[in-house]
Design a protein around this motif. Structure first.
Motif, PDB file in Angstrom:
ATOM      1  N   ARG A  51       0.851  -1.192   0.000  1.00 23.44           N
ATOM      2  CA  ARG A  51       0.000   0.000   0.000  1.00 23.44           C
ATOM      3  C   ARG A  51       0.884   1.239   0.000  1.00 23.44           C
ATOM      4  NH1 ARG A  51      -4.613  -1.155   4.600  1.00 23.44           N
ATOM      5  NH2 ARG A  51      -5.499  -2.980   3.585  1.00 23.44           N
ATOM      6  N   SER A  52       0.628   2.108  -0.926  1.00 22.86           N
ATOM      7  CA  SER A  52       1.394   3.340  -1.009  1.00 22.86           C
ATOM      8  C   SER A  52       0.448   4.474  -1.379  1.00 22.86           C
ATOM      9  CB  SER A  52       2.483   3.202  -2.074  1.00 22.86           C
ATOM     10  OG  SER A  52       3.152   4.421  -2.259  1.00 22.86           O
ATOM     11  N   GLU A  53       0.587   5.577  -0.680  1.00 18.87           N
ATOM     12  CA  GLU A  53      -0.258   6.733  -0.989  1.00 18.87           C
ATOM     13  C   GLU A  53       0.528   8.003  -0.736  1.00 18.87           C
ATOM     14  OE1 GLU A  53      -4.629   8.692  -0.019  1.00 18.87           O
ATOM     15  OE2 GLU A  53      -4.014   6.890   1.058  1.00 18.87           O
ATOM     16  N   ARG A 103      -0.256  12.192  -0.742  1.00 17.81           N
ATOM     17  CA  ARG A 103      -1.262  13.254  -0.850  1.00 17.81           C
ATOM     18  C   ARG A 103      -0.622  14.601  -0.545  1.00 17.81           C
ATOM     19  NH1 ARG A 103      -4.870  10.031   2.667  1.00 17.81           N
ATOM     20  NH2 ARG A 103      -4.971  11.824   4.054  1.00 17.81           N
ATOM     21  N   GLU A 131      -5.316   8.274   9.913  1.00 18.56           N
ATOM     22  CA  GLU A 131      -4.425   7.909   8.810  1.00 18.56           C
ATOM     23  C   GLU A 131      -3.665   6.619   9.107  1.00 18.56           C
ATOM     24  OE1 GLU A 131      -4.726   9.219   5.995  1.00 18.56           O
ATOM     25  OE2 GLU A 131      -5.634  11.157   6.427  1.00 18.56           O
ATOM     26  N   LEU A 152      -3.929   2.946   7.156  1.00 19.09           N
ATOM     27  CA  LEU A 152      -2.756   2.329   6.548  1.00 19.09           C
ATOM     28  C   LEU A 152      -2.588   0.872   6.972  1.00 19.09           C
ATOM     29  CD1 LEU A 152      -0.218   2.651   4.770  1.00 19.09           C
ATOM     30  CD2 LEU A 152       1.003   3.393   6.836  1.00 19.09           C
ATOM     31  N   GLU A 194       4.195  14.857  -6.402  1.00 21.76           N
ATOM     32  CA  GLU A 194       3.646  13.539  -6.064  1.00 21.76           C
ATOM     33  C   GLU A 194       4.495  12.423  -6.667  1.00 21.76           C
ATOM     34  OE1 GLU A 194       0.116  16.395  -6.022  1.00 21.76           O
ATOM     35  OE2 GLU A 194       1.941  16.145  -7.191  1.00 21.76           O
ATOM     36  N   ALA A 217       6.534   9.506  -4.726  1.00 19.58           N
ATOM     37  CA  ALA A 217       6.258   8.102  -5.050  1.00 19.58           C
ATOM     38  C   ALA A 217       7.552   7.365  -5.393  1.00 19.58           C
ATOM     39  CB  ALA A 217       5.265   8.011  -6.204  1.00 19.58           C
ATOM     40  N   LEU A 236       2.818   5.847   3.598  1.00 18.70           N
ATOM     41  CA  LEU A 236       1.913   6.970   3.386  1.00 18.70           C
ATOM     42  C   LEU A 236       2.689   8.252   3.615  1.00 18.70           C
ATOM     43  CD1 LEU A 236      -0.908   8.390   3.188  1.00 18.70           C
ATOM     44  CD2 LEU A 236      -1.106   7.994   5.658  1.00 18.70           C
TER      45      LEU A 236
END
Length: 157
Positions: free
Chosen positions: A7-9, A11, A22, A26, A65, A69, A85
């Motif tokens: 999982r990667s986010e 923002r 948060e 996660l 972003e 990433a 995250l």
């Protein structure tokens, strides 16, 4: 043990974030998570000897972003992490307000600590953000600190 999807986010937002919510999101549904490490950066009221009334953060939409990433992917290549995250705020912020959240999950604490530190060290120097402080002497742009660059050296070897 079931294999977990990574999982990667990332923002970038003006609004504040809720650390508890948060972190819960996660790690939700990830029973293999044994370590979760977070870093929250906040606005200081003093920088380089001057009082800071406000800090304004600007970024390059899209590029910022993608840059973050890429940093997360580099951390994933180094450590067996399950998720990462990064939330970074932009716009005007006052002292004590939250600027950034970096959260990393893994099976063990060591990997989570290292990956979290790696991400924030690279984020501080490599992500395209610009900071302007409001001081008693007027507005000034903030350059990366020498200590931020020095922190990267341990990851480059």
């Amino acid at each position: 043990m079931t294999a977990m999807a990574f999982r990667s986010e990332v923002r970038i937002q003006e609004a504040d974030f809720d650390l508890t919510a948060e972190v819960a999101a996660l790690r939700a549904g990830q029973p293999g998570v044994g370590g979760l490490v977070t870093f929250v950066g906040t606005v200081r009221d003093l920088n380089e000897g001057a009082s800071v009334a406000e800090m304004e953060l600007e970024h390059y939409p899209g590029m910022t972003e993608q840059s973050i990433a890429t940093i997360i992917e580099q951390a994933r290549q180094r450590w067996p992490i399950f998720g990462a995250l990064v939330i970074h705020r932009v716009g005007p912020l006052k002292p004590l307000e939250q600027i950034v959240l970096v959260a990393v999950t893994s099976a063990h604490r060591g990997e989570a600590f290292q990956a979290c530190e790696f991400i924030i060290d690279y984020l501080k120097t490599e992500a395209p953000f610009w900071k302007k402080e409001q001081t008693p002497d007027g507005a000034r742009w903030v350059d990366a600190r020498v200590t931020d660059e020095t922190a990267l050296d341990k990851w480059r070897t």
